[in-house]
Design a protein around this motif. Structure first.
Motif, mmCIF file in Angstrom:
data_model
loop_
_atom_site.group_PDB
_atom_site.id
_atom_site.type_symbol
_atom_site.label_atom_id
_atom_site.label_comp_id
_atom_site.label_asym_id
_atom_site.label_seq_id
_atom_site.Cartn_x
_atom_site.Cartn_y
_atom_site.Cartn_z
ATOM 1 N N UNK A 195 0.824 -1.200 0.000
ATOM 2 C CA UNK A 195 0.000 0.000 0.000
ATOM 3 C C UNK A 195 0.863 1.258 0.000
ATOM 4 N N UNK A 196 2.152 1.166 0.438
ATOM 5 C CA UNK A 196 3.019 2.326 0.484
ATOM 6 C C UNK A 196 3.694 2.615 -0.852
ATOM 7 N N UNK A 197 3.638 1.699 -1.800
ATOM 8 C CA UNK A 197 4.293 1.911 -3.083
ATOM 9 C C UNK A 197 3.537 2.959 -3.892
ATOM 10 N N UNK A 198 4.278 3.850 -4.593
ATOM 11 C CA UNK A 198 3.600 4.843 -5.425
ATOM 12 C C UNK A 198 2.962 4.167 -6.644
ATOM 13 N N UNK A 199 1.846 4.721 -7.078
ATOM 14 C CA UNK A 199 1.154 4.167 -8.232
ATOM 15 C C UNK A 199 1.891 4.566 -9.503
ATOM 16 N N UNK A 200 2.264 3.611 -10.288
ATOM 17 C CA UNK A 200 2.949 3.882 -11.557
ATOM 18 C C UNK A 200 2.157 3.254 -12.687
ATOM 19 N N UNK A 201 0.875 3.433 -12.660
ATOM 20 C CA UNK A 201 0.003 2.850 -13.656
ATOM 21 C C UNK A 201 -0.018 3.659 -14.937
ATOM 22 N N UNK A 202 -0.940 3.285 -15.781
ATOM 23 C CA UNK A 202 -1.073 3.926 -17.085
ATOM 24 C C UNK A 202 -1.449 5.397 -16.950
ATOM 25 N N UNK A 203 -2.335 5.731 -16.009
ATOM 26 C CA UNK A 203 -2.772 7.124 -15.859
ATOM 27 C C UNK A 203 -1.630 8.049 -15.474
ATOM 28 N N UNK A 204 -0.793 7.627 -14.535
ATOM 29 C CA UNK A 204 0.317 8.487 -14.124
ATOM 30 C C UNK A 204 1.361 8.586 -15.232
ATOM 31 N N UNK A 205 1.585 7.516 -15.963
ATOM 32 C CA UNK A 205 2.525 7.562 -17.087
ATOM 33 C C UNK A 205 1.996 8.477 -18.187
ATOM 34 N N UNK A 206 0.685 8.402 -18.441
ATOM 35 C CA UNK A 206 0.080 9.278 -19.444
ATOM 36 C C UNK A 206 0.154 10.732 -19.010
#
Length: 152
Positions: free
Chosen positions: A2-13
């Motif tokens: 839960x502490x890991x930053x989100x590096x999904x498609x939305x943040x990359x976009x």
């Protein structure tokens, strides 16, 4: 986990979009696409077929190309924006009054946004009223000298 930053498609976009004139390129591309679609309208709707028909398809195609190139090669954005606005204005004569004015306006606004985009600009931060040096937080005004931090 839960502490890991989100590096999904939305943040990359979002990161990709922040490094280029996204909205200007998108509007320029949509303006060219709209004009190309109005060229396929029935003859009852078409107001002006265009000069020998070729320019009617060439100019909106160049608008789409300039918009996509501004998105994927932002280093040359000034050339693409100037070319885009000139081609957009040219569609008034060649392509159903610039796609019934809608495509022409989208192209011109998109080209202006591409032209005005600055690549290395700091993101804007909202300032709260009265937080600058030398202001009165209660009144939200500058001191008598007229400059922040100055004396009278």
């Amino acid at each position: 986990m839960a502490d890991e930053p989100r590096t999904g498609f939305r943040s990359a976009f979002r990161r990709w979009r922040a490094r280029r004139p996204f909205w200007g390129g998108l509007l320029l591309t949509l303006g060219g696409a709209e004009i190309l679609l109005t060229m396929k309208a029935s003859l009852k709707v078409v107001l002006h077929i265009g000069m020998q028909g070729v320019a009617g398809y060439l100019l909106p195609g160049l608008m789409v190309l300039c918009g996509l190139l501004a998105l994927f090669n932002p280093a040359q954005r000034l050339f693409y924006s100037i070319t885009g606005v000139l081609v957009s204005l040219g569609t008034w004569l060649t392509s159903n009054l610039g796609g019934f004015v809608v495509g022409l306006l989208l192209g011109c606004v998109g080209s202006c946004l591409v032209f005005g985009w600055l690549p290395d600009q700091e993101p804007r931060r909202r300032r709260r009223r009265g937080k600058r040096a030398g202001t009165d937080p209660a009144a939200g005004t500058l001191p008598l000298g007229g400059r922040a931090g100055g004396t009278a």
